[in-house]
Design an enzyme around this catalytic site. Structure first.
Site, PDB file in Angstrom:
ATOM      1  N   ASN A  86       0.785  -1.080  -0.145  1.00 54.10           N
ATOM      2  CA  ASN A  86      -0.019  -0.088  -0.113  1.00 54.10           C
ATOM      3  C   ASN A  86       0.922   1.231   0.060  1.00 54.10           C
ATOM      4  O   ASN A  86       1.834   1.474   0.823  1.00 54.10           O
ATOM      5  CB  ASN A  86      -1.152  -0.066   1.103  1.00 54.10           C
ATOM      6  CG  ASN A  86      -2.075   1.070   1.324  1.00 54.10           C
ATOM      7  OD1 ASN A  86      -2.492   1.398   0.076  1.00 54.10           O
ATOM      8  ND2 ASN A  86      -2.124   1.623   2.401  1.00 54.10           N
ATOM      9  N   ASP A 131       6.176  -4.488   2.045  1.00 47.28           N
ATOM     10  CA  ASP A 131       4.973  -4.059   2.638  1.00 47.28           C
ATOM     11  C   ASP A 131       3.879  -5.078   2.787  1.00 47.28           C
ATOM     12  O   ASP A 131       4.039  -6.188   3.258  1.00 47.28           O
ATOM     13  CB  ASP A 131       4.632  -2.708   1.927  1.00 47.28           C
ATOM     14  CG  ASP A 131       3.564  -2.059   2.657  1.00 47.28           C
ATOM     15  OD1 ASP A 131       3.605  -1.323   3.650  1.00 47.28           O
ATOM     16  OD2 ASP A 131       2.208  -2.103   2.240  1.00 47.28           O
ATOM     17  N   TRP A 132       2.726  -4.693   2.418  1.00 45.53           N
ATOM     18  CA  TRP A 132       1.592  -5.995   2.650  1.00 45.53           C
ATOM     19  C   TRP A 132       1.703  -6.876   1.565  1.00 45.53           C
ATOM     20  O   TRP A 132       1.451  -8.137   1.804  1.00 45.53           O
ATOM     21  CB  TRP A 132       0.082  -5.166   2.517  1.00 45.53           C
ATOM     22  CG  TRP A 132      -0.297  -4.728   3.799  1.00 45.53           C
ATOM     23  CD1 TRP A 132      -0.389  -3.348   4.357  1.00 45.53           C
ATOM     24  CD2 TRP A 132      -0.781  -5.560   4.637  1.00 45.53           C
ATOM     25  NE1 TRP A 132      -0.850  -3.218   5.343  1.00 45.53           N
ATOM     26  CE2 TRP A 132      -1.321  -4.564   5.962  1.00 45.53           C
ATOM     27  CE3 TRP A 132      -1.030  -6.886   4.854  1.00 45.53           C
ATOM     28  CZ2 TRP A 132      -1.844  -5.117   6.851  1.00 45.53           C
ATOM     29  CZ3 TRP A 132      -1.733  -7.355   6.106  1.00 45.53           C
ATOM     30  CH2 TRP A 132      -2.114  -6.409   7.121  1.00 45.53           C
ATOM     31  N   GLU A 147      10.991  -4.703   4.080  1.00 42.37           N
ATOM     32  CA  GLU A 147      10.328  -3.652   4.803  1.00 42.37           C
ATOM     33  C   GLU A 147       8.796  -4.574   4.975  1.00 42.37           C
ATOM     34  O   GLU A 147       7.716  -4.012   4.651  1.00 42.37           O
ATOM     35  CB  GLU A 147       9.909  -2.493   4.072  1.00 42.37           C
ATOM     36  CG  GLU A 147      11.156  -1.434   4.033  1.00 42.37           C
ATOM     37  CD  GLU A 147      11.429  -0.776   5.606  1.00 42.37           C
ATOM     38  OE1 GLU A 147      10.433  -0.324   5.939  1.00 42.37           O
ATOM     39  OE2 GLU A 147      12.078  -0.976   6.090  1.00 42.37           O
ATOM     40  N   HIS A 180      10.940   3.518   3.847  1.00 44.34           N
ATOM     41  CA  HIS A 180      10.213   2.430   3.427  1.00 44.34           C
ATOM     42  C   HIS A 180      10.118   1.924   2.088  1.00 44.34           C
ATOM     43  O   HIS A 180      10.155   0.912   1.695  1.00 44.34           O
ATOM     44  CB  HIS A 180       8.550   2.572   4.129  1.00 44.34           C
ATOM     45  CG  HIS A 180       7.660   1.468   4.125  1.00 44.34           C
ATOM     46  ND1 HIS A 180       8.079   0.097   4.772  1.00 44.34           N
ATOM     47  CD2 HIS A 180       6.727   1.394   3.272  1.00 44.34           C
ATOM     48  CE1 HIS A 180       7.005  -0.282   4.400  1.00 44.34           C
ATOM     49  NE2 HIS A 180       6.138   0.104   3.613  1.00 44.34           N
TER      50      HIS A 180
END
Length: 357
Positions: free
Chosen positions: A97, A162-163, A186, A332
Protein backbone atom coordinates in the site's frame (compact mmCIF):
# COMPACT_ATOMS: atom_id res chain seq x y z
CA UNK A 1 -13.60 19.67 25.55
CA UNK A 2 -13.57 16.47 23.54
CA UNK A 3 -11.97 16.77 20.11
CA UNK A 4 -14.34 16.47 17.14
CA UNK A 5 -13.67 14.09 14.25
CA UNK A 6 -12.90 17.04 11.98
CA UNK A 7 -10.46 18.55 14.48
CA UNK A 8 -8.72 15.19 14.81
CA UNK A 9 -8.51 14.85 11.04
CA UNK A 10 -7.24 18.39 10.54
CA UNK A 11 -4.62 17.96 13.22
CA UNK A 12 -3.14 14.95 11.45
CA UNK A 13 -3.53 16.20 7.90
CA UNK A 14 -2.26 19.80 8.02
CA UNK A 15 -0.14 20.68 5.01
CA UNK A 16 1.69 17.95 3.13
CA UNK A 17 5.08 19.17 4.28
CA UNK A 18 4.04 19.44 7.90
CA UNK A 19 2.55 15.97 7.88
CA UNK A 20 5.66 14.54 6.26
CA UNK A 21 7.80 15.89 9.08
CA UNK A 22 5.34 14.62 11.70
CA UNK A 23 5.20 11.13 10.29
CA UNK A 24 8.67 10.26 9.06
CA UNK A 25 10.44 9.75 12.37
CA UNK A 26 7.41 8.61 14.36
CA UNK A 27 7.12 5.76 11.86
CA UNK A 28 10.79 4.92 12.16
CA UNK A 29 10.80 5.19 15.93
CA UNK A 30 7.54 3.31 16.30
CA UNK A 31 8.94 0.11 14.87
CA UNK A 32 12.01 0.30 17.05
CA UNK A 33 10.05 1.10 20.19
CA UNK A 34 7.73 -1.80 19.50
CA UNK A 35 10.71 -4.13 19.58
CA UNK A 36 12.73 -2.80 22.44
CA UNK A 37 10.49 -0.66 24.59
CA UNK A 38 12.81 2.30 24.16
CA UNK A 39 13.23 5.08 21.62
CA UNK A 40 16.02 4.96 19.04
CA UNK A 41 17.72 8.14 17.91
CA UNK A 42 18.36 8.84 14.25
CA UNK A 43 21.96 7.77 14.81
CA UNK A 44 20.93 4.48 16.40
CA UNK A 45 18.61 3.65 13.53
CA UNK A 46 21.32 3.98 10.92
CA UNK A 47 24.07 2.29 12.91
CA UNK A 48 23.59 -1.29 11.71
CA UNK A 49 26.55 -2.78 9.79
CA UNK A 50 26.63 -1.87 6.10
CA UNK A 51 29.51 -3.97 4.82
CA UNK A 52 27.17 -5.72 2.39
CA UNK A 53 25.84 -2.48 0.89
CA UNK A 54 25.64 -2.53 -2.90
CA UNK A 55 27.89 0.25 -4.23
CA UNK A 56 26.23 2.87 -6.43
CA UNK A 57 27.58 3.76 -9.88
CA UNK A 58 27.36 6.85 -12.06
CA UNK A 59 24.84 5.07 -14.28
CA UNK A 60 22.35 4.60 -11.45
CA UNK A 61 19.76 7.13 -12.52
CA UNK A 62 16.23 6.60 -11.27
CA UNK A 63 13.79 6.71 -14.15
CA UNK A 64 10.17 7.79 -13.77
CA UNK A 65 9.14 6.09 -17.02
CA UNK A 66 7.36 2.75 -17.00
CA UNK A 67 8.92 0.80 -19.89
CA UNK A 68 6.58 -2.21 -19.79
CA UNK A 69 3.31 -3.00 -21.54
CA UNK A 70 0.88 -4.45 -19.05
CA UNK A 71 -1.11 -7.59 -19.64
CA UNK A 72 -4.40 -8.54 -18.01
CA UNK A 73 -6.12 -11.72 -16.88
CA UNK A 74 -9.50 -12.46 -15.34
CA UNK A 75 -9.28 -13.61 -11.72
CA UNK A 76 -12.42 -14.27 -9.69
CA UNK A 77 -14.41 -12.33 -12.27
CA UNK A 78 -12.24 -9.20 -12.29
CA UNK A 79 -9.34 -7.91 -14.37
CA UNK A 80 -5.92 -8.20 -12.79
CA UNK A 81 -3.18 -6.23 -14.55
CA UNK A 82 0.46 -7.28 -14.49
CA UNK A 83 3.89 -6.99 -16.05
CA UNK A 84 5.30 -10.15 -17.62
CA UNK A 85 8.74 -9.88 -19.23
CA UNK A 86 11.68 -12.17 -19.82
CA UNK A 87 12.04 -15.93 -19.89
CA UNK A 88 13.27 -18.47 -17.40
CA UNK A 89 12.45 -19.29 -13.77
CA UNK A 90 9.47 -17.31 -12.47
CA UNK A 91 10.02 -14.32 -10.17
CA UNK A 92 6.82 -12.76 -8.86
CA UNK A 93 6.93 -9.22 -7.43
CA UNK A 94 4.13 -8.30 -4.99
CA UNK A 95 3.73 -4.68 -3.87
CA UNK A 96 1.87 -3.19 -0.90
CA UNK A 97 0.00 0.00 0.00
CA UNK A 98 -0.46 2.42 -1.85
CA UNK A 99 1.74 1.30 -4.71
CA UNK A 100 1.55 -0.99 -7.76
CA UNK A 101 3.88 -2.72 -10.20
CA UNK A 102 5.17 0.81 -10.93
CA UNK A 103 7.21 0.50 -7.72
CA UNK A 104 9.41 -2.16 -9.35
CA UNK A 105 10.03 -0.39 -12.69
CA UNK A 106 13.76 0.19 -12.09
CA UNK A 107 14.29 -3.22 -10.46
CA UNK A 108 12.68 -5.59 -12.98
CA UNK A 109 15.38 -5.13 -15.68
CA UNK A 110 17.97 -6.67 -13.35
CA UNK A 111 15.88 -9.84 -13.19
CA UNK A 112 14.27 -10.16 -16.61
CA UNK A 113 17.46 -10.87 -18.57
CA UNK A 114 17.44 -14.50 -17.42
CA UNK A 115 14.17 -14.89 -15.49
CA UNK A 116 10.49 -14.47 -16.20
CA UNK A 117 9.73 -11.35 -14.14
CA UNK A 118 6.06 -10.87 -13.24
CA UNK A 119 4.78 -7.91 -11.22
CA UNK A 120 1.14 -7.95 -10.18
CA UNK A 121 -1.16 -4.98 -9.58
CA UNK A 122 -3.23 -6.07 -6.58
CA UNK A 123 -7.01 -5.97 -6.96
CA UNK A 124 -8.27 -2.37 -6.92
CA UNK A 125 -4.72 -1.00 -7.27
CA UNK A 126 -2.56 -0.01 -10.22
CA UNK A 127 -4.38 -0.90 -13.45
CA UNK A 128 -6.32 -3.77 -11.90
CA UNK A 129 -10.10 -3.51 -11.73
CA UNK A 130 -11.96 -1.87 -8.88
CA UNK A 131 -14.25 -4.47 -7.34
CA UNK A 132 -17.25 -4.36 -5.01
CA UNK A 133 -15.37 -6.04 -2.17
CA UNK A 134 -14.14 -5.02 1.25
CA UNK A 135 -10.44 -5.14 0.28
CA UNK A 136 -9.64 -7.09 3.42
CA UNK A 137 -6.48 -9.14 3.67
CA UNK A 138 -8.54 -12.24 2.88
CA UNK A 139 -9.95 -10.60 -0.26
CA UNK A 140 -6.48 -9.73 -1.54
CA UNK A 141 -5.16 -13.21 -0.72
CA UNK A 142 -7.93 -14.82 -2.78
CA UNK A 143 -6.93 -12.74 -5.82
CA UNK A 144 -3.21 -13.44 -5.40
CA UNK A 145 -3.94 -17.16 -5.14
CA UNK A 146 -6.20 -16.96 -8.18
CA UNK A 147 -3.64 -15.00 -10.18
CA UNK A 148 -0.92 -17.59 -9.62
CA UNK A 149 -3.38 -20.36 -10.43
CA UNK A 150 -4.77 -18.74 -13.60
CA UNK A 151 -1.30 -18.04 -15.00
CA UNK A 152 -0.16 -21.55 -14.10
CA UNK A 153 2.96 -20.26 -12.35
CA UNK A 154 5.25 -22.97 -11.00
CA UNK A 155 8.37 -23.04 -8.81
CA UNK A 156 7.90 -19.35 -8.01
CA UNK A 157 10.45 -17.08 -6.37
CA UNK A 158 8.60 -14.34 -4.49
CA UNK A 159 9.88 -10.76 -4.13
CA UNK A 160 7.68 -9.01 -1.58
CA UNK A 161 7.33 -5.62 0.14
CA UNK A 162 5.01 -4.06 2.72
CA UNK A 163 1.62 -5.86 2.63
CA UNK A 164 2.92 -7.84 -0.33
CA UNK A 165 5.11 -9.59 2.24
CA UNK A 166 2.10 -10.88 4.17
CA UNK A 167 0.38 -12.00 0.98
CA UNK A 168 3.51 -13.64 -0.42
CA UNK A 169 4.55 -15.37 2.80
CA UNK A 170 1.01 -16.67 3.27
CA UNK A 171 1.07 -18.13 -0.25
CA UNK A 172 4.49 -19.69 0.35
CA UNK A 173 3.40 -21.13 3.70
CA UNK A 174 0.30 -22.76 2.20
CA UNK A 175 1.91 -23.78 -1.11
CA UNK A 176 5.46 -24.60 -0.15
CA UNK A 177 5.86 -27.14 -2.97
CA UNK A 178 5.27 -24.36 -5.53
CA UNK A 179 7.70 -21.83 -4.05
CA UNK A 180 11.41 -21.88 -4.80
CA UNK A 181 12.60 -18.98 -2.61
CA UNK A 182 11.53 -15.66 -1.11
CA UNK A 183 13.10 -12.20 -1.03
CA UNK A 184 11.53 -9.74 1.39
CA UNK A 185 11.94 -6.12 2.44
CA UNK A 186 10.15 -3.73 4.82
CA UNK A 187 7.89 -6.62 5.74
CA UNK A 188 4.81 -6.66 7.96
CA UNK A 189 5.82 -9.59 10.12
CA UNK A 190 7.10 -10.61 13.56
CA UNK A 191 8.75 -9.38 15.65
CA UNK A 192 7.51 -5.87 14.77
CA UNK A 193 3.94 -7.03 14.10
CA UNK A 194 1.38 -7.86 15.39
CA UNK A 195 1.39 -4.82 17.68
CA UNK A 196 0.00 -5.57 21.15
CA UNK A 197 -1.80 -2.21 21.37
CA UNK A 198 -1.94 1.32 20.02
CA UNK A 199 0.01 2.44 23.07
CA UNK A 200 2.84 0.02 22.30
CA UNK A 201 3.26 1.69 18.91
CA UNK A 202 4.14 4.98 20.59
CA UNK A 203 1.86 7.96 21.18
CA UNK A 204 2.12 9.48 17.70
CA UNK A 205 2.15 6.35 15.56
CA UNK A 206 -0.52 4.73 17.70
CA UNK A 207 -2.77 7.76 17.31
CA UNK A 208 -2.31 7.73 13.53
CA UNK A 209 -3.53 4.15 13.34
CA UNK A 210 -6.35 4.81 15.79
CA UNK A 211 -7.48 7.64 13.50
CA UNK A 212 -7.37 5.40 10.44
CA UNK A 213 -9.82 3.10 12.23
CA UNK A 214 -12.12 5.82 13.54
CA UNK A 215 -15.29 6.13 11.44
CA UNK A 216 -15.32 9.47 9.66
CA UNK A 217 -11.75 10.38 10.56
CA UNK A 218 -10.13 7.61 8.50
CA UNK A 219 -12.49 8.28 5.59
CA UNK A 220 -11.61 11.98 5.51
CA UNK A 221 -7.88 11.34 5.85
CA UNK A 222 -7.69 8.69 3.15
CA UNK A 223 -10.77 8.78 0.92
CA UNK A 224 -11.15 12.55 0.77
CA UNK A 225 -7.51 13.64 1.09
CA UNK A 226 -5.71 10.65 -0.50
CA UNK A 227 -3.43 10.53 2.53
CA UNK A 228 -1.28 7.57 1.52
CA UNK A 229 -0.41 8.82 -1.96
CA UNK A 230 -0.18 12.54 -1.25
CA UNK A 231 1.54 12.42 2.12
CA UNK A 232 2.66 9.03 3.40
CA UNK A 233 4.35 7.80 0.21
CA UNK A 234 6.46 10.90 -0.54
CA UNK A 235 7.36 11.32 3.14
CA UNK A 236 9.00 7.88 3.15
CA UNK A 237 11.19 8.46 0.09
CA UNK A 238 14.41 10.27 0.98
CA UNK A 239 14.93 11.94 -2.39
CA UNK A 240 11.27 12.89 -2.74
CA UNK A 241 9.20 12.00 -5.80
CA UNK A 242 9.03 13.86 -9.10
CA UNK A 243 5.75 15.15 -10.46
CA UNK A 244 5.72 12.38 -13.07
CA UNK A 245 6.20 9.74 -10.38
CA UNK A 246 3.50 11.23 -8.17
CA UNK A 247 1.09 11.30 -11.09
CA UNK A 248 1.77 7.62 -11.78
CA UNK A 249 1.00 6.72 -8.16
CA UNK A 250 -2.08 9.00 -8.13
CA UNK A 251 -3.57 7.60 -11.33
CA UNK A 252 -5.41 4.60 -9.80
CA UNK A 253 -6.85 6.71 -6.98
CA UNK A 254 -8.43 9.77 -8.57
CA UNK A 255 -11.76 9.53 -6.73
CA UNK A 256 -12.68 8.90 -3.10
CA UNK A 257 -14.31 5.58 -3.96
CA UNK A 258 -11.22 4.37 -5.80
CA UNK A 259 -9.15 4.91 -2.64
CA UNK A 260 -11.00 2.29 -0.62
CA UNK A 261 -8.12 -0.22 -0.85
CA UNK A 262 -5.68 2.32 0.60
CA UNK A 263 -7.96 2.91 3.60
CA UNK A 264 -8.62 -0.76 4.29
CA UNK A 265 -4.93 -1.70 4.34
CA UNK A 266 -4.11 0.29 7.53
CA UNK A 267 -7.29 -1.09 9.05
CA UNK A 268 -5.85 -4.56 8.43
CA UNK A 269 -2.65 -3.89 10.41
CA UNK A 270 -2.78 -6.37 13.33
CA UNK A 271 -3.11 -4.37 16.54
CA UNK A 272 -4.34 -5.85 19.80
CA UNK A 273 -5.48 -9.04 18.06
CA UNK A 274 -7.64 -7.26 15.48
CA UNK A 275 -8.51 -7.92 12.77
CA UNK A 276 -8.37 -11.60 13.57
CA UNK A 277 -7.69 -12.92 10.05
CA UNK A 278 -4.74 -10.63 9.37
CA UNK A 279 -3.36 -11.18 12.87
CA UNK A 280 -3.47 -14.95 12.43
CA UNK A 281 -1.79 -14.72 9.02
CA UNK A 282 1.05 -12.51 10.25
CA UNK A 283 1.71 -14.79 13.23
CA UNK A 284 1.58 -17.94 11.10
CA UNK A 285 3.89 -16.38 8.51
CA UNK A 286 6.38 -15.49 11.23
CA UNK A 287 6.39 -19.02 12.58
CA UNK A 288 6.78 -20.46 9.08
CA UNK A 289 9.75 -18.20 8.38
CA UNK A 290 11.53 -19.60 11.45
CA UNK A 291 10.85 -23.19 10.37
CA UNK A 292 11.30 -23.33 6.61
CA UNK A 293 14.67 -23.87 5.02
CA UNK A 294 13.60 -22.21 1.76
CA UNK A 295 16.29 -19.80 0.49
CA UNK A 296 15.64 -16.27 1.74
CA UNK A 297 17.01 -12.88 0.84
CA UNK A 298 16.44 -10.01 3.26
CA UNK A 299 17.13 -6.68 1.58
CA UNK A 300 17.10 -3.53 3.65
CA UNK A 301 17.92 0.12 3.29
CA UNK A 302 19.64 2.53 5.64
CA UNK A 303 18.00 3.54 7.88
CA UNK A 304 14.82 1.81 6.64
CA UNK A 305 11.57 2.02 8.55
CA UNK A 306 10.39 -1.39 9.76
CA UNK A 307 13.87 -2.85 10.21
CA UNK A 308 15.69 -1.18 13.12
CA UNK A 309 18.67 -3.09 14.58
CA UNK A 310 16.62 -5.35 16.91
CA UNK A 311 14.52 -6.54 13.94
CA UNK A 312 17.61 -7.27 11.86
CA UNK A 313 19.12 -9.22 14.76
CA UNK A 314 15.91 -11.23 15.14
CA UNK A 315 15.80 -12.15 11.44
CA UNK A 316 19.44 -13.19 11.37
CA UNK A 317 19.12 -15.25 14.55
CA UNK A 318 15.89 -17.03 13.62
CA UNK A 319 15.67 -17.41 9.82
CA UNK A 320 17.81 -20.15 8.33
CA UNK A 321 19.28 -20.13 4.82
CA UNK A 322 19.02 -16.34 4.64
CA UNK A 323 21.29 -13.72 3.13
CA UNK A 324 21.17 -10.06 4.17
CA UNK A 325 21.99 -7.28 1.73
CA UNK A 326 21.84 -3.50 2.03
CA UNK A 327 20.52 -1.83 -1.12
CA UNK A 328 21.65 1.64 -0.10
CA UNK A 329 19.94 4.66 1.46
CA UNK A 330 16.20 4.58 1.89
CA UNK A 331 13.18 4.54 4.15
CA UNK A 332 10.08 2.37 3.66
CA UNK A 333 9.74 2.76 -0.12
CA UNK A 334 13.42 2.33 -0.84
CA UNK A 335 12.70 1.01 -4.34
CA UNK A 336 12.46 4.73 -5.08
CA UNK A 337 15.79 5.59 -3.44
CA UNK A 338 18.03 2.58 -4.14
CA UNK A 339 16.42 0.51 -6.92
CA UNK A 340 19.73 -0.37 -8.52
CA UNK A 341 21.24 -1.69 -5.32
CA UNK A 342 18.11 -3.74 -4.81
CA UNK A 343 18.19 -4.97 -8.41
CA UNK A 344 21.81 -6.05 -8.23
CA UNK A 345 21.25 -7.81 -4.91
CA UNK A 346 18.31 -9.73 -6.38
CA UNK A 347 20.16 -10.61 -9.58
CA UNK A 348 23.21 -11.91 -7.72
CA UNK A 349 21.10 -13.98 -5.31
CA UNK A 350 18.83 -15.39 -8.02
CA UNK A 351 21.81 -16.49 -10.09
CA UNK A 352 23.14 -18.46 -7.14
CA UNK A 353 19.91 -20.22 -6.17
CA UNK A 354 20.05 -24.02 -6.45
CA UNK A 355 18.78 -25.30 -9.76
CA UNK A 356 15.32 -26.83 -9.92
CA UNK A 357 15.52 -30.52 -9.17
Amino acid sequence: MRETKKQSTDRWLGTASATNEKLRWPLLLGAAALLSGCAYSETNLSSAPSDQTIAATDEDTISASFPFEKKAIQVNGHKIAYVDVGEGPVVLFIHGNPTSSYLWRNVIPYVSDNHRAIAIDLIGMGDSEQADIGYTFGDHAAYVDGFIRELGLEDVTLVVHDWGSVLGMRYARLNEDNVRAIAFMEAVMPPAFPAPSYEAMGPELGEVFRNFRTDGVGEEMVLENNFFVEQMLPSLVIRGLTQEELEAYRAPFMTPDSRRPTLQWPREVPIGGEPAEATAAVLANGEWMTQTDKPKLFVRAEPGTLTPPPVIAYYEANFSNMETRVAGPGLHFFQEDSPHGLGRALSDWLDRLPSEE
